[in-house]
Design an enzyme around this catalytic site. Structure first.
Site, mmCIF file in Angstrom:
data_model
loop_
_atom_site.group_PDB
_atom_site.id
_atom_site.type_symbol
_atom_site.label_atom_id
_atom_site.label_comp_id
_atom_site.label_asym_id
_atom_site.label_seq_id
_atom_site.Cartn_x
_atom_site.Cartn_y
_atom_site.Cartn_z
ATOM 1 N N SER A 55 56.091 42.665 38.324
ATOM 2 C CA SER A 55 56.230 42.619 39.982
ATOM 3 C C SER A 55 56.658 41.362 40.327
ATOM 4 O O SER A 55 57.180 41.272 41.314
ATOM 5 C CB SER A 55 55.019 42.962 40.531
ATOM 6 O OG SER A 55 53.857 42.157 40.261
ATOM 7 N N GLY A 92 53.131 46.179 37.207
ATOM 8 C CA GLY A 92 52.253 46.455 36.252
ATOM 9 C C GLY A 92 52.289 46.386 34.768
ATOM 10 O O GLY A 92 51.495 46.776 33.853
ATOM 11 N N ASN A 120 49.786 39.961 32.504
ATOM 12 C CA ASN A 120 48.909 41.104 32.730
ATOM 13 C C ASN A 120 48.049 41.244 31.344
ATOM 14 O O ASN A 120 46.774 41.818 31.493
ATOM 15 C CB ASN A 120 49.812 42.471 32.740
ATOM 16 C CG ASN A 120 50.109 42.433 34.497
ATOM 17 O OD1 ASN A 120 49.267 42.073 35.314
ATOM 18 N ND2 ASN A 120 51.326 42.936 34.624
ATOM 19 N N ASP A 203 48.516 38.963 51.635
ATOM 20 C CA ASP A 203 47.606 39.522 50.449
ATOM 21 C C ASP A 203 47.240 38.089 49.613
ATOM 22 O O ASP A 203 46.158 38.295 48.811
ATOM 23 C CB ASP A 203 47.890 40.572 49.881
ATOM 24 C CG ASP A 203 49.226 40.318 48.796
ATOM 25 O OD1 ASP A 203 49.646 39.116 48.962
ATOM 26 O OD2 ASP A 203 49.727 41.164 48.395
ATOM 27 N N HIS A 206 51.201 37.902 46.088
ATOM 28 C CA HIS A 206 52.666 37.938 45.848
ATOM 29 C C HIS A 206 53.560 36.829 46.680
ATOM 30 O O HIS A 206 53.102 36.820 47.887
ATOM 31 C CB HIS A 206 53.144 39.477 46.223
ATOM 32 C CG HIS A 206 52.412 40.629 45.393
ATOM 33 N ND1 HIS A 206 51.568 40.958 45.982
ATOM 34 C CD2 HIS A 206 52.786 40.896 44.208
ATOM 35 C CE1 HIS A 206 50.976 41.952 45.198
ATOM 36 N NE2 HIS A 206 51.678 41.924 43.948
#
Length: 229
Positions: A55, A92, A120, A203, A206
């Site tokens: 992402s 993801g 990840n 948030d 990002h």
């Protein structure tokens, strides 16, 4: 120390959230994969710079034109260079899932392949041997498909949640593979962005559009050196 802790916290949430998004929204992921496939096929007649990642590459939470691959395209266009940039980022993505979807991404004749995967894996505690092996397999497949493709590996770092040894060895995977395979290296994709609230979305996870500009500037010198040859 406070900045390091903030970076560790944000990076942990970032990659965990990416994984959860991929798990809970499988249908959306399939649509995203199809859209990427269409972009690759559409640009197949041009020299292609392909960004293959998660992402961060996809530009989650932003207009696609604000993600760093689009900003690289702007730099290319400003110099009137004959290259098209493809954003093959998928939220993801792990090294294993990236390896599994690699085949159809390579349908185009790719001039530059930027590999941005692995973080990840690190945040999920996947074995370092598996992560290293998957990245090596991706590099091998790209080189086998087109030996003339220039590969650039994007380095990543993770907070010490898995222990200092794991964290240090994870960081070393990227320069080690770059040296072993004689490919380009972006030392740390999120340099000057990670942990800075002014450069991340509300948030706290990002990058904002401004953060994406910094990422593009981190990448551009390496890209420019290759395509200007």
């Amino acid at each position: 120390m406070r900045t390091l802790l903030r970076f560790s916290y944000l990076l942990f949430i970032f990659f965990t959230s990416c994984g959860n998004t991929a798990t809970k929204k499988a249908d959306a992921g399939e649509k995203e994969e199809k859209a990427i496939e269409n972009k690759v096929e559409t640009k197949s007649e041009s020299k292609v710079i392909l960004f293959f990642g998660n992402s961060l590459t996809a530009g989650m939470g932003l207009d696609p034109n604000e993600a760093f691959p689009a900003l690289i395209q702007e730099k290319v266009d400003s110099l009137q260079l004959p290259y098209k940039v493809v954003n093959a980022g998928l939220s993801g993505e792990t090294t294993a899932s990236g390896k599994n979807r690699l085949g159809w991404v390579l349908n185009a004749d790719i001039e530059v392949f930027v590999l941005e995967l692995g973080a990840n894996d690190g945040l999920r505690g996947i074995s370092l041997e598996e992560t290293r092996g998957n990245l090596q397999e991706i590099i091998d497949v790209v080189q086998e498909k087109n030996p003339n493709t220039t590969i650039i590996l994007a380095g990543m770092q993770i907070p010490p949640n898995m222990g200092q040894d794991y964290t240090s060895e994870f960081k070393d995977i990227f320069p080690d593979l770059a040296t072993k395979n004689n490919v380009g290296l972006i030392p740390f994709l999120l340099e000057d962005v990670a942990g800075n609230p002014e450069l991340n979305q509300p948030d706290g996870i990002h990058p904002t559009a401004e953060g994406q500009k910094i990422i593009a500037n981190n990448i551009w010198p390496i890209i420019a050196e290759i395509i200007n040859e």
